[in-house]
Design an enzyme around this catalytic site. Structure first.
Site, PDB file in Angstrom:
ATOM      1  N   LYS A 132       0.866  -1.199   0.000  1.00 22.84           N
ATOM      2  CA  LYS A 132       0.000   0.000   0.000  1.00 22.84           C
ATOM      3  C   LYS A 132       0.884   1.224   0.000  1.00 22.84           C
ATOM      4  CE  LYS A 132      -4.452   0.933   0.291  1.00 22.84           C
ATOM      5  NZ  LYS A 132      -5.607   0.091  -0.048  1.00 22.84           N
ATOM      6  N   ASP A 172      -7.033   4.383  -4.380  1.00 18.16           N
ATOM      7  CA  ASP A 172      -7.691   4.233  -3.080  1.00 18.16           C
ATOM      8  C   ASP A 172      -8.316   5.610  -2.828  1.00 18.16           C
ATOM      9  OD1 ASP A 172      -7.686   2.107  -0.675  1.00 18.16           O
ATOM     10  OD2 ASP A 172      -7.503   4.068   0.242  1.00 18.16           O
TER      11      ASP A 172
END
Ligand code: GLU
Length: 452
Positions: A132, A172
């Site tokens: 991430k 995201d």
């Protein structure tokens, strides 16, 4: 053989060490707790998982990158943001996970997201590891040119860490099609390579997959439908409360409508909208995707069926099912109590870790079907992996084919979580099922690949 209790004591000890070694990272501690609290049954039952160092390696990222991102606004002022990429685990495939641009981003937030991503990606059954990244950059109120300059500066450092076989970022919160476009352009320019598989969530005409924008929301609704089916019910005629108004929320609302349910809410940080007639998707898309506005504009333009509630909790609105699709820790114990009081049957997480541990506990105790994000919202990253497959084969699939694959994947994830929970004496507990099933797949690969 070690008992579950002895194993839990060891895991609790490890959790203390995690807190000690990673100070000031409460979200990461929370994510680690949520997983390690459910692993005792599988670690006690399978001695290979108790091997010293296995879980210790799993909670330590393989690599963490932090970098300066300087950029100039439209007035020529210089801003300095911080960029992150946490490459958590690559036992199953290249690191895979989104980029989040939001002022709340810090190392602990990215680590929590990266840690969750390992298990989520494992549950898809596809060959993707967990990672991430992101930045504390706030795209709100910034011009396209400013967002472009920021993305270019971000990629000027990030490019050396990523690649189609190494690490594949996507979107995201705060990173959608526009940002992926600017990031891809800069990557292509710096590397002088057309390497479509280095990023997912790309535009349709240049390597993107059909149904990728819809996938997280659609997938979550499919997961909620599978949980209801397990209880002999379906979505037809159910009222749903949805939080958020980004990509996940929008396509959650769309799929709910397609399956005969009625989503009556959406929200953003300013408050929430409740619309008795059901959210008008064309209007919501126009405001959020085209105008990049706030949800109060929806209520203003929709007419008498809708009202905007500033502040307040969207979970106060009575509903049969709840789909939190905004951000972490947006649904707490009080909200859970309200939902239960109002007769909620299922809660399925479209966002990552939106329900606090206390809320999850309360919902499960009350017999509400609870779908944890790592299972319920895995549809997004699953279709990202399908985008990578299409890029690799230099082809593109029809929307129908992608959606069919997505439906299979979500139903498989549901079955895996359900059966794993039963196998470990926790029937109906999708949290335990998801954590153990994801863990088994990653742990087996790590054991096979040696101490690295
Ligand atoms: N950000 C999404 C997630 O939380 C998608 C990641 C991806 O497609 O790589 O799973």
């Amino acid at each position: 053989m070690t008992t579950r209790r002895e194993t839990q004591t060891r895991l609790d000890q490890l959790l203390k060490e995690i807190e000690h070694r990673n100070p000031a990272q409460p979200e990461f501690h929370q994510a680690a707790h949520e997983v390690l609290e459910t692993l005792a049954p599988v670690v006690a039952a399978r001695p290979e998982y108790a091997e010293p160092g296995l879980i210790e390696r799993l909670v330590e990222p393989e690599r963490q990158v932090m970098f300066r991102v300087p950029w100039q606004d439209d007035q020529g002022r210089v801003h300095v943001n911080r960029g992150f990429r946490v490459e958590f685990n690559s036992a199953l495939g290249p690191y895979k996970g989104g980029l989040r641009f939001h002022p709340s981003v810090n190392l602990g937030v990215i680590k929590f997201l990266g840690f969750e991503q390992i298990f989520k990606n494992a549950l898809t059954g596809l060959g993707i590891g967990g990672g991430k990244g992101g930045s504390d950059f706030d795209p709100h109120g910034r011009s396209d040119a400013e967002v472009m300059r920021f993305c270019q500066s971000f990629m000027t450092e990030l490019y050396r860490h990523i690649g189609e076989h190494t690490d594949v970022p996507a979107g995201d919160i705060g990173v959608g099609g526009r940002e992926i476009g600017y990031l891809f352009g800069q990557y292509r320019r710096i590397t002088n390579r057309w390497e479509a598989g280095v990023l997912t969530g790309k535009g349709q005409g240049w390597g993107g997959s059909l149904i990728r924008p819809e996938a997280t929301g659609y997938g979550n609704v499919l997961f909620a439908a599978a949980m209801l089916r397990e209880r002999g019910e379906d979505l037809e005629g159910q009222t749903a409360v949805v939080s958020g108004s980004g990509n996940v929320a929008i396509y959650t609302i769309e799929k709910l409508a397609a399956l005969g349910a009625n989503a009556v809410t959406c929200s953003d940080s300013s408050g929430y909208v409740v619309d008795e007639k059901g959210i008008d998707l064309d209007l919501l898309k126009q405001i959020k995707e085209v105008e990049r506005g706030r949800v109060d504009a929806y209520a203003e333009r929709r007419g008498s069926s809708a009202r905007f509630v500033p502040g307040g909790s969207v979970w106060d609105v009575p509903a049969d099912i709840a789909l939190p699709s905004a951000t972490q820790n947006e649904l707490d114990e009080n909200d859970a109590a309200t939902l239960i009081h109002n007769g909620v049957k299922a809660v399925s997480e479209g966002a990552n870790m939106p329900a606090t541990p206390e809320a999850v506990h309360l919902l499960q105790k009350a017999g509400v079907a609870f779908g944890p994000g790592k299972a319920a919202n895995a549809g997004g990253v699953a279709v990202s992996a399908l985008e990578m497959a299409q890029n690799h084969a230099r082809t593109s699939w029809t929307a129908a084919r992608v959606e069919e694959e997505l439906t299979h994947i979500m139903n498989d994830i549901h079955t895996t979580c359900h059966e794993t929970a039963e196998r470990y004496d926790a029937p109906g507990d999708y949290v335990t099922g998801a954590n153990i099933a994801g863990f088994e797949r990653v742990a087996d690969a790590m054991l096979a690949q040696g101490v690295i």
